[in-house]
Write a protein that holds these residues in place. Sequence first.
Motif, short mmCIF file in Angstrom:
data_model
loop_
_atom_site.label_atom_id
_atom_site.label_comp_id
_atom_site.label_asym_id
_atom_site.label_seq_id
_atom_site.Cartn_x
_atom_site.Cartn_y
_atom_site.Cartn_z
N PHE A 1 -5.55 40.47 47.81
CA PHE A 1 -4.97 39.64 48.86
C PHE A 1 -4.80 38.19 48.40
N PHE A 2 -5.86 37.62 47.85
CA PHE A 2 -5.78 36.20 47.46
C PHE A 2 -4.86 35.99 46.26
N THR A 3 -4.80 36.99 45.36
CA THR A 3 -3.88 36.88 44.23
C THR A 3 -2.45 36.82 44.76
N LEU A 4 -2.17 37.69 45.73
CA LEU A 4 -0.83 37.72 46.32
C LEU A 4 -0.56 36.45 47.12
N PHE A 5 -1.54 36.07 47.90
CA PHE A 5 -1.40 34.92 48.78
C PHE A 5 -1.15 33.62 48.00
N LEU A 6 -1.83 33.49 46.88
CA LEU A 6 -1.72 32.24 46.10
C LEU A 6 -0.61 32.28 45.05
N PHE A 7 0.10 33.39 44.98
CA PHE A 7 1.17 33.51 43.98
C PHE A 7 2.20 32.37 44.09
N PRO A 8 2.70 32.04 45.30
CA PRO A 8 3.70 30.97 45.39
C PRO A 8 3.20 29.62 44.85
N VAL A 9 1.91 29.35 45.02
CA VAL A 9 1.35 28.08 44.52
C VAL A 9 1.52 28.03 43.00
N PHE A 10 1.12 29.11 42.35
CA PHE A 10 1.22 29.14 40.89
C PHE A 10 2.68 29.25 40.45
N TRP A 11 3.50 29.90 41.27
CA TRP A 11 4.94 29.99 40.97
C TRP A 11 5.52 28.58 40.85
N PHE A 12 5.16 27.73 41.83
CA PHE A 12 5.65 26.34 41.79
C PHE A 12 5.10 25.59 40.58
N LEU A 13 3.81 25.77 40.33
CA LEU A 13 3.19 25.06 39.20
C LEU A 13 3.81 25.48 37.87
N PHE A 14 3.97 26.79 37.70
CA PHE A 14 4.54 27.28 36.44
C PHE A 14 6.01 26.90 36.31
N ASN A 15 6.71 26.91 37.46
CA ASN A 15 8.11 26.52 37.45
C ASN A 15 8.24 25.05 37.02
N LEU A 16 7.34 24.25 37.56
CA LEU A 16 7.31 22.83 37.23
C LEU A 16 7.04 22.64 35.73
N TYR A 17 6.09 23.42 35.23
CA TYR A 17 5.75 23.36 33.81
C TYR A 17 6.96 23.76 32.97
N GLN A 18 7.61 24.83 33.44
CA GLN A 18 8.78 25.31 32.70
C GLN A 18 9.88 24.25 32.66
N MET A 19 10.15 23.65 33.80
CA MET A 19 11.23 22.66 33.86
C MET A 19 10.87 21.40 33.07
N SER A 20 9.59 21.02 33.10
CA SER A 20 9.19 19.77 32.45
C SER A 20 9.03 19.91 30.94
N THR B 1 8.34 41.34 44.85
CA THR B 1 8.21 42.28 43.73
C THR B 1 6.83 42.15 43.08
N PHE B 2 6.26 40.95 43.19
CA PHE B 2 4.90 40.77 42.65
C PHE B 2 3.91 41.64 43.42
N LEU B 3 4.15 41.79 44.73
CA LEU B 3 3.29 42.65 45.55
C LEU B 3 3.28 44.07 44.98
N ILE B 4 4.46 44.56 44.62
CA ILE B 4 4.54 45.92 44.07
C ILE B 4 3.79 46.01 42.74
N ALA B 5 4.03 45.02 41.88
CA ALA B 5 3.35 45.01 40.58
C ALA B 5 1.84 44.97 40.75
N LEU B 6 1.39 44.11 41.65
CA LEU B 6 -0.05 43.93 41.87
C LEU B 6 -0.68 45.20 42.43
N LEU B 7 0.01 45.83 43.37
CA LEU B 7 -0.53 47.05 43.96
C LEU B 7 -0.65 48.15 42.91
#
Lengths: 281, 170
Positions: free
Chosen positions: B144-163, B110-116
């Motif tokens: 492309f790189f924003t989409l490609f690197l989204f999962p990396v930041f997803w994990f980082l932000f998720n970690l921040y959220q949980m912590s 869904t991020f792909l749709i938002a980004l496009l």
Amino acid sequence: MSVSRDDFSIAFRSALLQRGGAQKFSVLSLIFLALIIFFLDVYGVKFTKPIRGFINDVVYRVTFLASTPTRFFPQAGKDISSYLSVREENKKLKEQLEKYKSLELNVEFLSDENKNLQKILETEYFNKNLTNIILAKVLVDKNSPFLKSIIINKGTRIGILKGMPVTKDNYLVGRVVETNYLSSRVLLLNDLNSRIPVTLDEGAQAILSGSGGKNPNLEYLPEDYEILENTNVFASGKDGIFNAGTPIGKTTENGEVELFVDPNQLSFVTVNLIKPTKEVF
Amino acid sequence: MAKGNILNKLFASGPLLLLYYLSISEIDTNLEKLFEILSLNLQIIIIYFWIIKRPNLMGTGHIFLAGLINDVVMGFPLGISSLSYLVVCFVGNYVRNKSVNTTIASDWFTFLIALLFANLLFFSLLNNFSDITISYAKISYNTFFTLFLFPVFWFLFNLYQMSFIGVQDA
């Protein structure tokens, strides 16, 4: 079928109009507001210009302050390493000083000779405007992937106008494209929107166009012209904006121009306060 | 107790502060020095992730303001970044309304749709209504790189959220 359409419209409407909690404004109202601001700014309604100028001045100052930590730490690292190697540096500088002293005499002689020859030729001394330059500090140098520009801390208050050439150590780095009361934006030579008439060592005329990358390209060269490596490129001055003969860079083997000043390493620049003969941008 | 509350509030404002700081400071995510075509739009990732996960931490008014600041600093016509951020916000709101549980895969898609949508709007407005020319290639690489690197930041932000914020979803 109708249920899923209802679901869609409810979710759609809710996404656009929902408010509550931290969402004090609906997305739709803000989209309209952003569109109004965009068109007012693009079509330059008279009253928006001073407002935009004021906002620019304030935001640039805040940006400068906010970026202090990012500038301080790399600079502190450099300072510490240069402090540690100060003895060695002192020795090198003494050697260089001796070298430059001898060169200075040479330059003085050539400069006098040049002036005399120009007097004979009854031409104007092309550097006459160099007394009318001001030093400006780079406030913001945000490296955007789309636009290559810097913001300097001098604006219309001291007479900067759109189109004025900006140099560093007498090498051309760009031109002023936006002026505010206390600050200005300088479009760098490597920006995609930059076009400058230039002349090459052999007298060939061309247009230097920014590529959006590090090095700009030469366009509209004479037919069958072969670009040689290390050919110097100067501003031709044909646009009535830049001083003829201002050095810009030298050609590389792949036909690009390597700028004499690295556009990513600017901290102070000089603005030449010549009034451009035509409006730019 | 009060100290804990202040800390919680500070952690909860982390994403918004990061969004403002990225917009107003010289820090950029244009990593051309590392790799010639590498650049990404971290602001869009921040907005999308937090609008989906914790919309109460990311007010639309703040997103609008951060966009305006970004336009001033970058030299774009005022309002253009706000519009693209609000489009991301709208898609995020829609996805949140329609889905019960989100996974990294569904968020990525869904991020792909938002980004496009966001970049299409950004590029068409800039191309049709302003004098600024931007390179098609650069905006494509950025997307492309924003989409490609989204999962990396997803994990980082998720970690921040949980912590620091807590796992409770919106």
